[in-house]
Scaffold this motif. Structure first.
Motif, PDB file in Angstrom:
ATOM      1  N   ALA A   1     -13.447  78.774  57.970  1.00 56.77           N
ATOM      2  CA  ALA A   1     -14.108  77.949  58.980  1.00 56.77           C
ATOM      3  C   ALA A   1     -13.489  78.278  60.330  1.00 56.77           C
ATOM      4  O   ALA A   1     -12.604  77.593  60.799  1.00 56.77           O
ATOM      5  CB  ALA A   1     -13.951  76.467  58.643  1.00 56.77           C
ATOM      6  N   PRO A   2     -13.950  79.373  60.951  1.00 53.37           N
ATOM      7  CA  PRO A   2     -13.369  79.766  62.238  1.00 53.37           C
ATOM      8  C   PRO A   2     -13.604  78.693  63.305  1.00 53.37           C
ATOM      9  O   PRO A   2     -14.488  77.849  63.144  1.00 53.37           O
ATOM     10  CB  PRO A   2     -14.132  81.051  62.596  1.00 53.37           C
ATOM     11  N   ALA A   3     -12.815  78.773  64.369  1.00 56.13           N
ATOM     12  CA  ALA A   3     -12.851  77.739  65.406  1.00 56.13           C
ATOM     13  C   ALA A   3     -14.162  77.763  66.187  1.00 56.13           C
ATOM     14  O   ALA A   3     -14.973  78.672  66.035  1.00 56.13           O
ATOM     15  CB  ALA A   3     -11.687  77.960  66.355  1.00 56.13           C
TER      16      ALA A   3
ATOM     17  N   GLY B   1     -16.953  76.151  66.215  1.00 57.70           N
ATOM     18  CA  GLY B   1     -18.293  76.037  65.641  1.00 57.70           C
ATOM     19  C   GLY B   1     -18.920  77.341  65.201  1.00 57.70           C
ATOM     20  O   GLY B   1     -20.135  77.418  65.036  1.00 57.70           O
ATOM     21  N   ALA B   2     -18.116  78.387  65.025  1.00 63.72           N
ATOM     22  CA  ALA B   2     -18.667  79.651  64.534  1.00 63.72           C
ATOM     23  C   ALA B   2     -19.221  79.426  63.132  1.00 63.72           C
ATOM     24  O   ALA B   2     -18.811  78.489  62.440  1.00 63.72           O
ATOM     25  CB  ALA B   2     -17.583  80.715  64.507  1.00 63.72           C
ATOM     26  N   PRO B   3     -20.162  80.264  62.698  1.00 58.02           N
ATOM     27  CA  PRO B   3     -20.668  80.126  61.338  1.00 58.02           C
ATOM     28  C   PRO B   3     -19.510  80.162  60.345  1.00 58.02           C
ATOM     29  O   PRO B   3     -18.509  80.821  60.589  1.00 58.02           O
ATOM     30  CB  PRO B   3     -21.554  81.359  61.175  1.00 58.02           C
TER      31      PRO B   3
ATOM     32  N   SER C   1     -22.138  84.039  55.294  1.00 55.91           N
ATOM     33  CA  SER C   1     -21.790  83.206  56.422  1.00 55.91           C
ATOM     34  C   SER C   1     -23.042  82.454  56.854  1.00 55.91           C
ATOM     35  O   SER C   1     -24.118  83.043  56.989  1.00 55.91           O
ATOM     36  CB  SER C   1     -21.198  84.109  57.499  1.00 55.91           C
ATOM     37  N   LEU C   2     -22.912  81.145  57.004  1.00 58.81           N
ATOM     38  CA  LEU C   2     -24.047  80.294  57.373  1.00 58.81           C
ATOM     39  C   LEU C   2     -23.661  79.492  58.611  1.00 58.81           C
ATOM     40  O   LEU C   2     -22.520  79.066  58.743  1.00 58.81           O
ATOM     41  CB  LEU C   2     -24.372  79.290  56.252  1.00 58.81           C
ATOM     42  N   ASP C   3     -24.614  79.286  59.509  1.00 63.27           N
ATOM     43  CA  ASP C   3     -24.295  78.448  60.661  1.00 63.27           C
ATOM     44  C   ASP C   3     -24.655  76.997  60.374  1.00 63.27           C
ATOM     45  O   ASP C   3     -25.186  76.668  59.304  1.00 63.27           O
ATOM     46  CB  ASP C   3     -24.962  78.996  61.933  1.00 63.27           C
ATOM     47  N   ASP C   4     -24.363  76.123  61.335  1.00 63.75           N
ATOM     48  CA  ASP C   4     -24.580  74.694  61.095  1.00 63.75           C
ATOM     49  C   ASP C   4     -26.048  74.368  60.851  1.00 63.75           C
ATOM     50  O   ASP C   4     -26.361  73.447  60.104  1.00 63.75           O
ATOM     51  CB  ASP C   4     -24.014  73.857  62.248  1.00 63.75           C
TER      52      ASP C   4
ATOM     53  N   LEU D   1     -10.760  86.072  60.657  1.00 60.48           N
ATOM     54  CA  LEU D   1     -11.586  84.925  61.033  1.00 60.48           C
ATOM     55  C   LEU D   1     -10.717  83.709  61.350  1.00 60.48           C
ATOM     56  O   LEU D   1     -11.211  82.591  61.451  1.00 60.48           O
ATOM     57  CB  LEU D   1     -12.582  84.596  59.909  1.00 60.48           C
ATOM     58  N   HIS D   2      -9.428  83.944  61.509  1.00 56.75           N
ATOM     59  CA  HIS D   2      -8.508  82.860  61.849  1.00 56.75           C
ATOM     60  C   HIS D   2      -8.880  82.286  63.215  1.00 56.75           C
ATOM     61  O   HIS D   2      -9.297  83.015  64.108  1.00 56.75           O
ATOM     62  CB  HIS D   2      -7.079  83.413  61.886  1.00 56.75           C
ATOM     63  N   SER D   3      -8.706  80.953  63.350  1.00 59.69           N
ATOM     64  CA  SER D   3      -9.131  80.308  64.591  1.00 59.69           C
ATOM     65  C   SER D   3      -8.460  80.908  65.817  1.00 59.69           C
ATOM     66  O   SER D   3      -9.078  81.028  66.868  1.00 59.69           O
ATOM     67  CB  SER D   3      -8.836  78.818  64.522  1.00 59.69           C
TER      68      SER D   3
ATOM     69  N   VAL E   1     -19.929  87.252  63.155  1.00 56.41           N
ATOM     70  CA  VAL E   1     -19.703  85.823  62.924  1.00 56.41           C
ATOM     71  C   VAL E   1     -18.986  85.205  64.125  1.00 56.41           C
ATOM     72  O   VAL E   1     -19.382  84.159  64.648  1.00 56.41           O
ATOM     73  CB  VAL E   1     -18.882  85.612  61.636  1.00 56.41           C
TER      74      VAL E   1
ATOM     75  N   ARG F   1     -21.648  82.099  68.109  1.00 56.39           N
ATOM     76  CA  ARG F   1     -21.694  80.956  69.025  1.00 56.39           C
ATOM     77  C   ARG F   1     -21.787  81.383  70.486  1.00 56.39           C
ATOM     78  O   ARG F   1     -22.703  80.981  71.199  1.00 56.39           O
ATOM     79  CB  ARG F   1     -20.479  80.045  68.801  1.00 56.39           C
TER      80      ARG F   1
ATOM     81  N   PHE G   1     -28.916  81.137  60.731  1.00 57.98           N
ATOM     82  CA  PHE G   1     -28.140  82.366  60.645  1.00 57.98           C
ATOM     83  C   PHE G   1     -27.558  82.475  59.239  1.00 57.98           C
ATOM     84  O   PHE G   1     -26.773  81.629  58.812  1.00 57.98           O
ATOM     85  CB  PHE G   1     -27.020  82.272  61.684  1.00 57.98           C
ATOM     86  N   VAL G   2     -28.001  83.462  58.487  1.00 58.75           N
ATOM     87  CA  VAL G   2     -27.455  83.731  57.158  1.00 58.75           C
ATOM     88  C   VAL G   2     -27.051  85.192  57.130  1.00 58.75           C
ATOM     89  O   VAL G   2     -27.871  86.058  57.402  1.00 58.75           O
ATOM     90  CB  VAL G   2     -28.498  83.556  56.034  1.00 58.75           C
ATOM     91  N   LEU G   3     -25.806  85.473  56.830  1.00 60.84           N
ATOM     92  CA  LEU G   3     -25.363  86.863  56.820  1.00 60.84           C
ATOM     93  C   LEU G   3     -24.416  87.076  55.652  1.00 60.84           C
ATOM     94  O   LEU G   3     -23.443  86.335  55.491  1.00 60.84           O
ATOM     95  CB  LEU G   3     -24.651  87.172  58.138  1.00 60.84           C
TER      96      LEU G   3
ATOM     97  N   MET H   1     -21.397  88.575  53.844  1.00 60.92           N
ATOM     98  CA  MET H   1     -20.138  89.162  54.299  1.00 60.92           C
ATOM     99  C   MET H   1     -19.773  90.307  53.368  1.00 60.92           C
ATOM    100  O   MET H   1     -19.428  90.080  52.205  1.00 60.92           O
ATOM    101  CB  MET H   1     -19.011  88.125  54.245  1.00 60.92           C
TER     102      MET H   1
END
Ligand SMILES: Nc1nc2c(ncn2[C@@H]2O[C@H](COP(=O)(O)OP(=O)(O)OP(=O)(O)O)[C@@H](O)[C@H]2O)c(=O)[nH]1
Ligand SMILES: [Mg+2]
Lengths: 81, 616
Positions: free
Chosen positions: A47-49, A51-53, A64-67, B221-223, B315, B319, B432-434, B436
């Motif tokens: 769960a990346p920071a 709000g990323a998918p 990977s799915l978005d909100d 994918l770390h924050s 990914v 955003r 968005f569906v991808l 990995m």
């Protein structure tokens, strides 16, 4: 009680219960095709920071799915130890 | 092969990223694009199967099922349905990724059913068997074959195992009599259930295959680290273009200078000597110097694509890109656009939302493509000092390159942000569906071959134009006074007409002419300047173009204006042609051409005055 997939924190799992009406039909079918079957267990693995998918694991595959989409998938949270 | 089929055909279908194109390349000896990201192939490719030379093999774009969502899936599904009615089609090869059976089996069952209905034999190819062997996992493929009702052949497109068996089976299928059509009445709901059960029963158990992927994702994918890693990767990409290719570029330059010194004196006539030195060596040479950079750029992007990192970057970027009206799936087309806009525009097919695809089209021509690279490199080398900072870690020229690249990308994003807010039709967001992909060690030799192929393409495509332009420019610049005075030549007279257009940026007529010729292809800019300075230089030793620009009295403000102009202007005929084709109308292309050229001019003017203000 079901929660949306998007509310699962990193490391948490849930069993798929149903899909919301808000999900376009094509994507509901696509999720089924990809293995998101009712009853199947799904784990939020990343769960990346900001709000990323997020990345979810179903069986041996990660998606990977978005909100927009994860918010429409309802799961029964599973507490594994 | 058989009498009934004078042109036997076989086709390769399967879910995205399961290795179809790699297998296709193996079986045909061709070099189509392979990358570790779903949705790479968007067009059907064909080639002759080696060892079965009369069989034509077709490589299809990937699709998760016969109900297409995105553009390239539609291509696959429509063509597949049409191909089933083709009497020449002798066998369907359906590829599944054995490490991820659940994503592949549903399509395999659908394909098997459709083939039964059409009376076509199908072979299921269980690809990536090398990965299972590495983890010492054994699957009951015979059991699976029995349940699917079609033979399952283990193969590895990467290691090349199982290909002889495959060829033998294909040969047998062509030799055997045509199958009768069967009813095949299982509906999709039933097949979904079956595929789910089969994947559970026969697929690899446990998490072994995903362990290393999870560990790497924990980092990438770390924050916090994820974002840092992203910028480091992008920065290294740009730095590599400059620093890694520098020795090779120097070598090419030195080699050309040496060759010129050997060849030019061989000619008796002054005219022939001038032509060889100025048109051939200064003009063409100026452009050949950049081949190593094209190679490195293609290679490094290829490394990133094959590693699986690109999906993570998509990914992370989703955003931020959404803010600019795009989606994470725009990332790959845009980054491909860094090599060349054309594959970028094709790659945009995998974006399912038409509106976001349109916005991605707007952004791609502003991505700093490799044709801009020679122009940037030349100008940066002429204006930016070559020193380093932070103990050699940061080169100023590399940094400048990074900034120009960034400027192009950022302008693209500004355009999409403005246009996306402008349009009144705000369509509902498509989700968005991808998938990995697994991380993989890139395989070097196909990458090296591909990079070399790009260079060849660069040389042959641009080369033809460049030869013609340099020769014409040389003729116009050399006559009527035999190279005595470039300013008084025909080219000089022509240049005076264009001069007023670029004079506000402090550019003299020579740059005006070079810009004009670069509308044929951006790289021509470098060649044209090379020819003109070559004629002016008048001596027979090659002086590098950079040194000549430095000794001409062009200010840094004009240099920056040129950089900005080239970053924005849309000067590529092929891009415009492909855009018209993919967008289904030439209007978009024409508008984009006009808008970006106007924008480039205004921005260059602004940059000129801004730099001037800051006292340079
Ligand atoms: N380890 C391993 N990797 C493979 C194998 N086959 C393909 N790959 C890798 O899988 C990735 C995808 O390969 P492609 O051939 O581009 O897959 P594709 O099915 O054509 O993908 P799309 O065109 O996007 O649908 C690449 O990184 C390949 O190197 C295999 O047998 N073993
Ligand atoms: Mg492919």
């Amino acid at each position: 009680m079901t929660v949306s997939l998007w509310t699962l924190a990193r490391g948490e799992s849930g069993a798929i219960d149903h899909f919301d009406e808000c999900l376009p039909e094509a994507y509901r079918l696509r999720l089924l095709e990809l293995g998101f079957h009712p009853g199947e267990s799904v784990r939020c693995v990343q769960a990346p920071a900001l709000g990323a998918p997020r990345v979810y694991q179903v069986a041996n595959v990660t998606f990977s799915l978005d909100d927009d989409i994860a918010g429409c998938v309802h799961v029964v949270q599973v507490h594994d130890d | 092969m058989t009498e009934s089929r004078p042109n036997p055909k076989a086709l390769l279908i399967g879910s995205p990223n399961c290795g179809k194109t790699l297998l296709f390349n193996r079986l045909t000896g061709l070099q189509h694009r392979v990358a570790n990201f779903p949705g790479i192939t968007v067009e059907i490719a064909r080639g002759h199967m080696s060892g079965l030379d009369d069989v034509t093999l077709y490589d299809y774009p990937g699709t998760y099922s016969l109900k297409a969502i995105s553009g390239e899936e539609r291509v696959a599904v429509e063509q597949f349905e049409a191909a089933l009615e083709d009497p020449e089609l002798g066998v369907v090869l359906c590829l599944v990724d054995v490490t991820r059976l659940e994503k592949s089996l549903y399509l395999a069952l659908q394909v098997t059913r459709e083939c039964a209905r059409a009376g076509k034999p199908v072979l299921i190819l269980a690809n990536m068997i090398d990965v299972l062997e590495r983890h010492d996992i054994h699957l009951d493929l015979d059991g699976l074959a029995a349940e699917i009702g079609a033979p399952v052949i283990p193969v590895s497109a990467r290691a090349g195992t199982g290909l002889d068996t495959l060829r033998e089976r294909v040969r047998q299928e062509f030799a055997s009599p045509q199958l009768p059509r069967r009813s095949g009445d299982e509906d999709d709901v039933l097949l979904r259930g079956t595929s789910h059960q089969l994947a559970r029963k026969y697929g690899p158990k446990g998490d072994v295959l995903l362990k290393s992927q999870h560990r790497l994702d924990d980092f990438f994918l770390h924050s916090a680290f994820g974002g840092v890693a992203f910028f480091v990767v992008m920065y290294l990409l740009f730095q590599s273009i400059f620093t890694w290719s520098a020795p090779a570029m120097d070598a090419v330059e030195a080699g050309l200078a040496w060759l010129s010194d050997q060849v030019v004196p061989l000619f008796g006539y002054q005219l022939a000597r001038d032509f060889t030195a100025d048109a051939l060596f200064s003009g063409l040479g100026a452009f050949l110097v950049f081949v190593p950079q094209i190679f490195v750029l293609t290679f490094v992007i290829g490394l990133l694509e094959d590693s699986g990192y690109m999906a993570r970057a998509a990914v992370l970027c989703h955003r931020p890109l959404r803010f600019f009206g795009l989606t994470g799936k725009s990332f790959i087309p845009m980054l491909s656009g860094v090599a060349c806009a054309i594959p970028g525009i094709y790659a945009a097919r995998s974006i399912d939302s038409p509106r976001r695809r349109f916005l991605t089209y707007l952004a791609i021509p502003l991505m700093p493509c490799s044709a801009r690279l020679p122009v940037y490199t030349l100008l940066i080398a002429a204006f930016i000092p070559s020193g380093t900072a932070l103990g050699g870690l940061v080169g100023w020229q590399g940094l400048a390159m990074f900034l120009v690249y960034f400027f192009g990308m950022f302008s693209g994003l500004i355009v999409t942000a403005v246009v996306s807010r402008w349009g009144s039709t705000r369509e509902a967001d498509l989700p968005f569906v991808l998938e990995m992909p697994a991380y993989r060690l890139p395989s070097l030799s196909p990458l090296l071959r591909r990079s070399w192929q790009r260079c060849q393409h660069f040389i042959t495509k641009a080369g033809g134009i460049i030869i013609s332009v340099t020769v014409i420019v040389w003729l116009l610049g050399y006559f009527p006074n035999y190279g005595e005075d470039l300013g008084a030549s025909w080219l000089g007279q022509l240049g005076r007409i264009i001069e007023p257009v670029f004079a506000p940026m402090g550019l003299d007529w020579r740059y005006g002419v070079a810009i004009l010729t670069s509308f044929l292809a951006r790289e021509v800019f470098v060649g044209t300047l090379g020819v003109m300075f070559g004629i002016e230089g008048a001596d027979e030793n090659m002086v590098p173009l950079v040194a000549q620009i430095q000794s001409s009295d062009l200010g840094i403000a004009s240099g920056v204006a040129l950089l900005v102009f080239f970053a924005i202007a849309l000067m590529c005929v092929s891009t415009l042609a492909i855009l018209s084709r993919e967008a289904g109308s030439y209007r978009l292309a024409v508008r984009m051409f006009l808008a970006y050229c106007a924008m480039a001019y205004v921005a260059a003017l602004l940059a000129y005055h801004l730099v001037g203000l800051f006292g340079a």
